[in-house]
Design a protein around this motif. Structure first.
Motif, PDB file in Angstrom:
ATOM      1  N   GLN C  91      -0.022  -5.936  -1.867  1.00  0.00           N
ATOM      2  CA  GLN C  91      -1.098  -5.011  -1.567  1.00  0.00           C
ATOM      3  C   GLN C  91      -2.425  -5.734  -1.374  1.00  0.00           C
ATOM      4  O   GLN C  91      -3.135  -5.517  -0.416  1.00  0.00           O
ATOM      5  CB  GLN C  91      -1.205  -4.066  -2.761  1.00  0.00           C
ATOM      6  CG  GLN C  91      -1.909  -2.798  -2.457  1.00  0.00           C
ATOM      7  CD  GLN C  91      -1.647  -1.783  -3.559  1.00  0.00           C
ATOM      8  OE1 GLN C  91      -0.869  -2.021  -4.476  1.00  0.00           O
ATOM      9  NE2 GLN C  91      -2.299  -0.659  -3.467  1.00  0.00           N
ATOM     10  N   GLU C 173       2.279  -2.007   0.838  1.00  0.00           N
ATOM     11  CA  GLU C 173       0.971  -1.505   1.272  1.00  0.00           C
ATOM     12  C   GLU C 173       0.065  -2.646   1.729  1.00  0.00           C
ATOM     13  O   GLU C 173      -1.007  -2.847   1.170  1.00  0.00           O
ATOM     14  CB  GLU C 173       0.299  -0.729   0.133  1.00  0.00           C
ATOM     15  CG  GLU C 173       1.155   0.418  -0.360  1.00  0.00           C
ATOM     16  CD  GLU C 173       0.352   1.445  -1.158  1.00  0.00           C
ATOM     17  OE1 GLU C 173      -0.866   1.512  -0.957  1.00  0.00           O
ATOM     18  OE2 GLU C 173       0.963   2.183  -1.931  1.00  0.00           O
ATOM     19  N   SER C 176      -3.741  -1.732   2.560  1.00  0.00           N
ATOM     20  CA  SER C 176      -4.566  -0.802   1.789  1.00  0.00           C
ATOM     21  C   SER C 176      -5.890  -1.415   1.365  1.00  0.00           C
ATOM     22  O   SER C 176      -6.831  -0.699   1.072  1.00  0.00           O
ATOM     23  CB  SER C 176      -3.795  -0.296   0.578  1.00  0.00           C
ATOM     24  OG  SER C 176      -3.536  -1.368  -0.290  1.00  0.00           O
ATOM     25  N   THR C 203       3.935   2.276   2.620  1.00  0.00           N
ATOM     26  CA  THR C 203       2.597   2.681   3.034  1.00  0.00           C
ATOM     27  C   THR C 203       2.308   4.080   2.542  1.00  0.00           C
ATOM     28  O   THR C 203       3.202   4.904   2.386  1.00  0.00           O
ATOM     29  CB  THR C 203       2.440   2.583   4.568  1.00  0.00           C
ATOM     30  OG1 THR C 203       1.158   3.075   4.925  1.00  0.00           O
ATOM     31  CG2 THR C 203       3.500   3.391   5.286  1.00  0.00           C
ATOM     32  N   ASN C 205       0.017   5.633   4.211  1.00  0.00           N
ATOM     33  CA  ASN C 205      -0.652   6.114   5.410  1.00  0.00           C
ATOM     34  C   ASN C 205       0.419   6.551   6.408  1.00  0.00           C
ATOM     35  O   ASN C 205       1.126   5.726   6.982  1.00  0.00           O
ATOM     36  CB  ASN C 205      -1.514   4.968   5.954  1.00  0.00           C
ATOM     37  CG  ASN C 205      -2.217   5.339   7.241  1.00  0.00           C
ATOM     38  OD1 ASN C 205      -1.791   6.230   7.961  1.00  0.00           O
ATOM     39  ND2 ASN C 205      -3.297   4.628   7.525  1.00  0.00           N
TER      40      ASN C 205
END
Lengths: 281, 305, 251
Positions: C91, C173, C176, C203, C205
């Motif tokens: 991340q 992610e 992010s 994700t 998103n």
């Protein structure tokens, strides 16, 4: 990958080495404790706590004066170290901002790193020289200075742990700052501060170097602050380097008593701190 | 009225804070004042002369500086690998249930008073070195191991000092390792590193300056350590390459001679040793704190005897 | 389509007594991009951390069930070797701060004992080109990895993962912590890597999932609610909860 075998070997080897270093280092700890208990216990009896040291050649006797002396020196040291340390800590956590607080913190760090024997010279020059002779007072000053950094540090830390909501809650009731400090903050931090003081005491209880030319040691009972005074660690030192077997035996017994005091204080404090941390979590 | 007590309270604490700073200044100036006669009389010769003869009023600090440095470096040599091993064990390897007890025992090592280490050194460590270790070292026939096996001497001092500084270096190194972010370890792990490679790549490399700081802190302690060293080093102001020979350190000469200084100049020379020790330990501690703080923000709550 | 690259069956995972994954089962084909979506705390990260056995490195974490990589059970494999075949991007970009850009890229190779300078240089160049970072760093390979911007650092981490020639890339992610422009570059990069690697991307998103992936898995409260082709899942979900989530009714 071709070298994977050797990588695994290095991995296992390094971790065995790390485990081994723990074991090797704990060996002297157990050896020291073992010898002190086994050698000390045989010379330890009731009269060790109540009697004066005997001259060479006479068996028996004790270090009663040394134990009392160490306790008086600790008391004297606390008179100096505790107020300076607590108020210094209060200053750092409550009022200290800006450059001067940095100076105070820095001074505390220096003091903490200064060899205790150097503090001894300081007390010698400040107290022994003007008085003209060695004294309990000088020993107390040296040990008191040695206490300061530990007490300041723990006081500051403990007071900073008091939640701000508690302070604000009290202040919002219209209570004055000093009352908040005394009744709310200090009360909450009290146990932690006491722990810090006890840790400092544990540290100075075994201090020998700064007493060599301040408290000096004394073969007799002494209650006067202006006279040289006996101290347990000093007596252990003198007897340990002496050529007489009876004295050496006494040194082991003294070491057992001293380490008992020091470890009791240390372990007790650790449990107190751990318990508090548990509760907080 | 309460505003008044508020102010009084603040003043008292300010006075005490000033008091602490004053104590440090006082230590420095008292030592300086007391050592000034010998500095005036002998000047730089103090630092170049290797003769120490209080009766003949010859005061050269070289043997003590040598003894202090060599014993402290010897201690570091022994202590560094073990301390790092312990810190690695505590942060990277130990199962959860063993971590607390191990850390506790290691810290116990720091709680034992110096004079007790000395006592043990005289009656067990030194005889053991004399009978079992030093004869073997002598057979190596190296310049480092020459002369009779006394047991007491530089080697014994180095070992005792190492035992005393290991808990310090180990506990700071552990704090520094714990401050290494987990994502660094995971980065190495995800590349296919073994656990040791994770330690080397992510932990040790990341905390290099913190480790150095921990070592400096241990050094500061070793330089100023008095009782245990005094009891096992042999107290002879001679410079010898052999680690088996007796020696003397700055702290041990203070312990031996200060109470019975033979004259004003002798006392002043001893005070000069005191201030040198003060300055040296001050510098090492300052360096240590800076290094540790730089890497990890770990505040060093240093320990002493 | 080729046979399953990764096959998950009856996968359960716990932290202590808390079960994070419940009876997960699905499979992925070789050289496809699979997105794992779901509200935070649904176990997406834990799931992909099972794929390279990183989940087990957390104290008190447990796992049961089966994951097959190219037909072989990964839990019977040596985790260190497995992680060379299954790379991971985190991340937060996590280059080694004490190493130069070059050293970061070849860190994995060095672990494997590659010392030949020209080979290291060749691999570094190749991986930085693949990670679309070469042009930006070719003149400062000796600089610290942390001197780069966040997006560049993440691409550096991708290059570092590529250098050990993995078959699978796990991305947890990866965007992010990045700004929109850096995010777009990473998404482009995923497209470029797709022909050569099997990619799993976690994700939060959904637009990103729709843009980059061939397949999507929707995870909710530790259960796999739906797995299917991305287009189908987003336009015509079979499950009510999937529909609720992708239309933004919760999450």
């Amino acid at each position: 990958m071709t070298n994977y075998g050797s990588r695994r070997f290095v991995n296992i080897f390094m971790f065995c080495a790390s485990l081994l270093s723990v074991v090797v280092v704990l060996v002297p700890l157990f050896l020291v404790l073992f010898f002190i208990v086994s050698k000390g216990a045989s010379s330890l009896n009731w009269s060790f706590f109540t009697e004066l040291p005997r001259p060479v050649g006479e068996p028996g006797g004790g270090m009663g004066n040394g134990i009392v002396g160490t306790l008086s020196l600790i008391g004297l040291a606390c008179l100096i170290g505790v107020p300076l340390g607590i108020f210094g800590g209060i200053y750092l956590s409550e009022f200290g901002k800006g450059r001067f607080a940095l100076v105070v913190r820095f001074a505390t760090d220096i003091l903490n790193g200064t060899p205790s024997i150097v503090i001894g010279i300081f007390a010698y020059t400040l107290v022994v020289l003007p008085m003209g002779h060695f004294s309990a007072l000088a020993g107390g000053v040296a040990l008191g200075v040695l206490m300061i950094p530990t007490v300041i540090r723990t006081t500051e830390e403990m007071m900073k742990l008091v939640p701000n909501a508690l302070r604000e809650g009290a202040l919002a009731l219209g209570v004055s700052y000093s009352q908040t400090l005394i009744h709310v903050i200090l009360k909450t931090a009290r146990a932690g501060i006491v722990t810090g003081i006890l840790l400092a005491v544990a540290r100075i209880a075994g201090e020998t170097a700064p007493l060599l030319f301040t408290a000096l040691g004394n073969q007799f009972w002494s209650t006067s602050l202006r006279e040289p005074i006996a101290a347990l660690p000093l007596q252990i030192f003198t007897y340990a380097i002496s050529p007489f077997e009876e004295w050496q035996k006494q040194a082991w017994a003294g070491a057992l008593v001293l380490i008992g005091i020091v470890l009791l204080l240390n372990i007790g404090c650790r449990f107190a701190i751990n318990n508090r941390n548990m509760k907080r979590r | 009225m309460s505003a008044n007590t508020d102010r009084t309270f603040e003043r008292i604490s300010l006075v005490c804070a000033i008091g602490v700073v004053a104590v440090v200044f006082l230590i420095g100036s008292v030592l300086l004042w007391e050592s000034s006669p010998v500095f005036q009389k002998l000047g730089w010769r103090l630092l170049t002369n290797s003769q120490w003869d209080p009766v003949g009023e010859e005061f050269g600090l070289v043997p003590f500086i040598y003894g202090t440095l060599v014993s402290a470096l010897l201690a570091l040599l022994f202590a560094i690998p073990f301390s790092l091993g312990i810190a690695i064990f505590l942060t990277e390897l130990s199962p959860d249930w063993l971590r607390g007890p191990t850390a506790f025992l290691i810290e116990l090592l720091a709680a034992i008073p110096s004079v007790i280490y000395g006592l043990w050194g005289i009656f067990y460590l030194a005889p053991w070195l004399r009978q079992s270790v030093e004869p073997l070292l002598i057979q190596l026939n190296l310049p480092l191991f020459r002369g009779p096996a006394y047991g007491i001497g530089m080697l014994a001092a180095g070992i005792i000092l190492a035992i005393m500084i290991i808990p310090i270096i180990a506990s700071i190194a552990r704090d520094v390792f714990q401050a290494v972010p987990m994502h660094q370890r995971e980065a190495a792990l995800a590349l296919g590193a073994t656990r040791w490679e994770v330690t080397r790549l992510a932990v040790l490399k990341y905390s290099e300056s913190g480790i150095l700081g921990a070592i400096f802190l241990g050094l500061g302690r070793a330089l100023g350590e008095t009782m245990a060293v005094t009891m096992v080093i042999g107290n002879r102001p001679e410079i010898s390459l052999s680690l088996l020979a007796p020696s003397h350190t700055m702290a041990s000469v203070l312990a031996n001679e200060f109470a019975e200084a033979s004259g004003a100049l002798h006392l002043s020379a001893l005070a000069a040793i005191g201030i040198s020790l003060f300055v040296i330990t001050f510098l090492t501690n300052a360096a240590a704190r800076f290094l540790v703080w730089k890497v990890s923000g770990v505040a060093v709550a240093g320990r002493r005897e | 389509m080729a046979e399953d690259k990764i096959k998950v069956a009856d996968l359960n995972a716990w932290f202590g007594s808390h079960q994070v994954l419940k009876d997960i089962g699905f499979s992925m084909s070789e050289k496809t991009v699979t997105a794992i979506i779901g509200p935070s705390g649904c176990g997406k990260s834990t799931l992909i951390r099972c794929f390279n056995r990183m989940h087990e490195t957390v104290p008190q974490a447990r796992v049961s069930g089966q994951i097959q990589l190219s037909g072989k059970d990964i839990f019977r494999e040596d985790p260190v070797r497995l992680r060379q075949r299954v790379g991971m991007i985190f991340q937060k970009p996590n280059p080694f701060p004490t190493m130069s850009i070059f050293d970061n890229v070849v860190a994995g190779l060095r672990l494997n004992g590659v010392k030949d300078k020209s080979r290291l240089e060749a691999v570094a160049r190749q991986c930085l080109i693949k990670a679309a970072l070469w042009d930006e760093v070719k003149d400062k390979l000796k600089d610290s990895g942390t001197s780069l911007s966040g997006g560049q650092q993440q691409r550096l981490c991708i290059a570092r993962a590529l250098a050990v020639s993995p078959e699978v890339l796990l991305m947890d992610e990866p965007c992010s912590a990045l700004d929109p422009i850096s995010t777009a570059r990473i998404e482009e990069l995923i497209h470029e890597l797709r022909p050569n690697y099997t990619i799993v991307i976690v994700t939060h998103n959904m637009q990103q999932a729709a843009r980059v992936s061939d397949f999507t898995s929707f995870l909710y409260m530790g259960e796999l609610i739906e797995h299917g082709e991305t287009k189908q899942l987003f336009t015509n979900p079979r499950e009510k909860r999937t529909e609720d989530y992708i239309t933004g009714r919760f999450g």
